[in-house]
Write a protein that holds these residues in place. Structure first.
Motif, mmCIF file in Angstrom:
data_model
loop_
_atom_site.group_PDB
_atom_site.id
_atom_site.type_symbol
_atom_site.label_atom_id
_atom_site.label_comp_id
_atom_site.label_asym_id
_atom_site.label_seq_id
_atom_site.Cartn_x
_atom_site.Cartn_y
_atom_site.Cartn_z
ATOM 1 N N THR A 163 0.834 -1.190 0.000
ATOM 2 C CA THR A 163 0.000 0.000 0.000
ATOM 3 C C THR A 163 0.873 1.247 0.000
ATOM 4 O O THR A 163 1.824 1.350 0.757
ATOM 5 C CB THR A 163 -0.924 0.012 1.229
ATOM 6 O OG1 THR A 163 -1.752 -1.131 1.179
ATOM 7 C CG2 THR A 163 -1.774 1.246 1.265
ATOM 8 N N LYS A 164 0.506 2.183 -0.881
ATOM 9 C CA LYS A 164 1.183 3.464 -0.964
ATOM 10 C C LYS A 164 0.166 4.552 -0.701
ATOM 11 O O LYS A 164 -0.979 4.449 -1.121
ATOM 12 C CB LYS A 164 1.718 3.692 -2.378
ATOM 13 C CG LYS A 164 3.031 3.076 -2.689
ATOM 14 C CD LYS A 164 3.436 3.513 -4.070
ATOM 15 C CE LYS A 164 3.104 2.376 -4.989
ATOM 16 N NZ LYS A 164 3.573 2.447 -6.306
ATOM 17 N N GLY A 165 0.606 5.587 -0.036
ATOM 18 C CA GLY A 165 -0.218 6.775 0.076
ATOM 19 C C GLY A 165 0.064 7.649 -1.127
ATOM 20 O O GLY A 165 1.217 7.935 -1.442
ATOM 21 N N VAL A 166 -0.976 8.036 -1.826
ATOM 22 C CA VAL A 166 -0.835 8.836 -3.040
ATOM 23 C C VAL A 166 -1.671 10.092 -2.873
ATOM 24 O O VAL A 166 -2.861 10.017 -2.571
ATOM 25 C CB VAL A 166 -1.324 8.042 -4.278
ATOM 26 C CG1 VAL A 166 -1.277 8.906 -5.525
ATOM 27 C CG2 VAL A 166 -0.521 6.762 -4.457
ATOM 28 N N VAL A 167 -1.048 11.247 -3.052
ATOM 29 C CA VAL A 167 -1.804 12.497 -3.066
ATOM 30 C C VAL A 167 -1.881 12.944 -4.522
ATOM 31 O O VAL A 167 -0.883 13.000 -5.225
ATOM 32 C CB VAL A 167 -1.196 13.593 -2.159
ATOM 33 C CG1 VAL A 167 0.195 13.982 -2.574
ATOM 34 C CG2 VAL A 167 -2.093 14.811 -2.102
ATOM 35 N N VAL A 168 -3.097 13.174 -4.951
ATOM 36 C CA VAL A 168 -3.336 13.587 -6.322
ATOM 37 C C VAL A 168 -3.199 15.094 -6.348
ATOM 38 O O VAL A 168 -3.960 15.798 -5.700
ATOM 39 C CB VAL A 168 -4.716 13.112 -6.794
ATOM 40 C CG1 VAL A 168 -4.978 13.547 -8.214
ATOM 41 C CG2 VAL A 168 -4.811 11.591 -6.683
ATOM 42 N N ARG A 199 -0.842 5.984 -16.769
ATOM 43 C CA ARG A 199 -0.005 5.729 -15.592
ATOM 44 C C ARG A 199 -0.663 6.268 -14.320
ATOM 45 O O ARG A 199 -0.714 5.604 -13.290
ATOM 46 C CB ARG A 199 1.364 6.357 -15.811
ATOM 47 C CG ARG A 199 2.352 6.077 -14.723
ATOM 48 C CD ARG A 199 3.719 6.625 -15.134
ATOM 49 N NE ARG A 199 4.561 6.699 -13.963
ATOM 50 C CZ ARG A 199 5.439 7.638 -13.732
ATOM 51 N NH1 ARG A 199 5.630 8.590 -14.607
ATOM 52 N NH2 ARG A 199 6.166 7.632 -12.651
ATOM 53 N N ALA A 200 -1.184 7.485 -14.399
ATOM 54 C CA ALA A 200 -1.860 8.074 -13.249
ATOM 55 C C ALA A 200 -3.143 7.320 -12.930
ATOM 56 O O ALA A 200 -3.440 7.036 -11.762
ATOM 57 C CB ALA A 200 -2.166 9.540 -13.510
ATOM 58 N N ILE A 214 -4.282 5.532 -9.407
ATOM 59 C CA ILE A 214 -5.514 5.945 -8.733
ATOM 60 C C ILE A 214 -6.483 4.774 -8.603
ATOM 61 O O ILE A 214 -7.133 4.602 -7.573
ATOM 62 C CB ILE A 214 -6.165 7.130 -9.478
ATOM 63 C CG1 ILE A 214 -5.288 8.380 -9.312
ATOM 64 C CG2 ILE A 214 -7.578 7.387 -8.990
ATOM 65 C CD1 ILE A 214 -5.661 9.526 -10.207
ATOM 66 N N GLU A 215 -6.552 3.948 -9.630
ATOM 67 C CA GLU A 215 -7.495 2.823 -9.617
ATOM 68 C C GLU A 215 -7.006 1.634 -8.795
ATOM 69 O O GLU A 215 -7.799 0.764 -8.448
ATOM 70 C CB GLU A 215 -7.762 2.358 -11.049
ATOM 71 C CG GLU A 215 -8.537 3.368 -11.862
ATOM 72 C CD GLU A 215 -8.661 2.961 -13.314
ATOM 73 O OE1 GLU A 215 -7.724 2.336 -13.855
ATOM 74 O OE2 GLU A 215 -9.702 3.262 -13.898
#
Length: 134
Positions: A2-7, A29-30, A34-35
């Motif tokens: 699991t990664k924390g991703v800030v859009v 890629r983005a 996100i999905e």
């Protein structure tokens, strides 16, 4: 893993984990990041703030009403990141590569919170941290 991703930024709104409503401006890629259900998705109050300013000015490239956007992101499973004094102070440590205060705040928040920052802005490439241009 699991990664924390800030859009990052306001140009991709609206997003969700459903491909049917992903922005056509979003790279594959983005969209994949996100999905991916293994990733924890975040959005910054700074992005809502920037969207509110530009939407309020009637800019034709900002169609997302922030009053609709925020609850939509939360309903889609995104976590809200507030702007803190710690984030603001981290901006002081960043090199002067970019003058946009909202983008600099996103870099600071991602750095402080240990998140991957997704952005389309190539001016952010030189900042420290896990910044992915998508």
């Amino acid at each position: 893993m699991t990664k924390g991703v800030v859009v990052g930024g306001s140009g991709y709104w609206p997003w969700a984990r459903r491909p049917a409503i992903l922005s056509p401006r979003l790279s594959r890629r983005a969209a994949d990041l996100i999905e991916d259900p293994e990733n924890d998705l975040h959005f910054s109050v700074a992005s809502i703030w920037e969207t509110a300013i530009k939407f309020g000015l009637g800019r034709p490239d900002f169609h997302a009403d922030p009053r609709v956007l925020r609850p939509g992101l939360i309903a889609a499973g995104f976590r809200e990141i507030p702007v803190t004094a710690g984030h603001a102070l981290t901006v002081l440590d960043l090199p002067r590569l970019h003058s946009d205060p909202f983008d600099r705040m996103l870099v600071a928040q991602a750095r402080n919170e240990g998140l991957v920052l997704l952005t389309s802005d190539r001016l952010l490439d030189g900042y420290p941290g896990d910044i992915r241009r998508v």
